[in-house]
Write an enzyme that holds these catalytic residues in place. Structure first.
Site, PDB file in Angstrom:
ATOM      1  CB  VAL A  60      -0.985   0.020   1.190  1.00 22.21           C
ATOM      2  CG1 VAL A  60      -2.068  -1.031   1.003  1.00 22.21           C
ATOM      3  CG2 VAL A  60      -0.260  -0.159   2.513  1.00 22.21           C
ATOM      4  CG  ASN A  86      -4.566  -1.891  10.934  1.00 21.26           C
ATOM      5  OD1 ASN A  86      -4.517  -1.534  12.103  1.00 21.26           O
ATOM      6  ND2 ASN A  86      -3.869  -2.935  10.475  1.00 21.26           N
ATOM      7  CB  SER A 146      -4.433   8.379  14.333  1.00 19.17           C
ATOM      8  OG  SER A 146      -3.460   9.350  14.620  1.00 19.17           O
ATOM      9  CE1 TYR A 159       3.201   4.669  14.446  1.00 15.35           C
ATOM     10  CE2 TYR A 159       3.173   5.662  16.631  1.00 15.35           C
ATOM     11  CZ  TYR A 159       2.624   4.801  15.699  1.00 15.35           C
ATOM     12  OH  TYR A 159       1.510   4.065  16.020  1.00 15.35           O
ATOM     13  CB  ALA A 161       5.912  13.674  11.446  1.00 19.57           C
ATOM     14  CE  LYS A 163       0.105   5.676  12.921  1.00 13.62           C
ATOM     15  NZ  LYS A 163      -0.773   4.874  12.031  1.00 13.62           N
ATOM     16  CB  ILE A 192      -2.891  -1.317  21.848  1.00 15.03           C
ATOM     17  CG1 ILE A 192      -3.735  -0.042  21.667  1.00 15.03           C
ATOM     18  CG2 ILE A 192      -3.771  -2.545  21.830  1.00 15.03           C
ATOM     19  CD1 ILE A 192      -4.768   0.209  22.737  1.00 15.03           C
TER      20      ILE A 192
END
Length: 250
Positions: A60, A86, A146, A159, A161, A163, A192
């Protein structure tokens, strides 16, 4: 929008949060298609889904690959009403590492890799899926995963920047396309409890973080899924970033 019976396209659905979302969506009677770079994971998804999961190999971060794969998805008869962006990677690296004996600044290659995986992919996939929704004059919702790091997290320049960019795109597209029946939202998890989180952060760091989280624990994959379902089924929710972080403020 009811989740049951909806057609949901998930990027990066082969492992981690993505795989959990795919399994829960199927259990909720949604029709699911996945874009996943790893062909072995695509095969595993098809086997596990027993006809209820379609999986397409796709990088992607490559706009040509995205265009070609999505065209094949549409021609197969799968018309997404929900897109979940995702796919992405976590990367931690300081802007300048004074202890390094070689180049002390943040890796340029790592910067480009993170931006491609976490931000470019959202732009590439969403633009084509939304174009399809508009051509078919259907209502739809786009959810992008995000992170709490979008507020700025020390040691995660690329990371954070990327998000933050995801959040900005979410709000921009909600303003552009709301009148056409399309909704956009981002879900920003805190920390998480997943293998990628434990790979990116050492145990001492995780222990310290848990003490800073008001709920005193890492989040669960179920909490992320519940947020996804809420966004899908609340037809008056758009242009927002839903933070699922246990109260942690970076």
């Amino acid at each position: 929008m009811n989740l049951a019976g909806s057609s949901v396209l998930v990027t990066g659905g082969g492992r981690g949060i993505g795989r959990f979302l795919v399994d829960q969506l199927v259990a909720a009677s949604a029709r699911v298609a996945v874009l996943e770079q790893d062909e072995a994971l695509c095969a595993a998804l098809r086997t596990a889904g027993a006809g209820r999961i379609e999986a397409w190999p796709c990088d992607v971060t490559d706009p040509q690959a995205v265009d070609a794969t999505l065209q094949a998805v549409f021609e197969s008869g799968f018309e997404p009403g929900v897109l979940i962006n995702n796919a992405g990677i976590i990367h931690s690296e300081p802007l300048v590492n004074l202890l390094s004996r070689t180049d002390r600044v943040h890796s340029r290659e790592a910067w480009r890799r993170v931006m491609a995986a976490d931000l470019d992919s959202v732009f590439f996939v969403t633009s084509r899926v939304v174009e399809r929704m508009l051509a078919r004059r259907t209502m739809g919702v786009v959810i992008s995963i995000s992170s709490i790091s979008a507020h700025g997290n020390a040691g995660q320049s690329a990371y954070s920047a990327a998000k933050a960019g995801v959040n900005a795109l979410t709000r921009t597209w909600a303003k552009e396309l709301g009148a056409m029946g399309l909704r956009f939202a981002a879900i920003a998890p805190g920390f998480i409890d997943t293998p990628s989180t434990r790979q990116a952060l050492s145990e001492p760091v995780l222990d310290r973080l848990q003490k800073q989280i008001p709920l005193r624990r890492l989040g669960t994959l179920e909490s992320v899924y519940q947020a996804v379902r809420y966004v899908i089924e609340n037809d008056y929710l758009t242009g927002t970033v839903l933070e699922v972080d246990g109260g942690l403020v970076l």
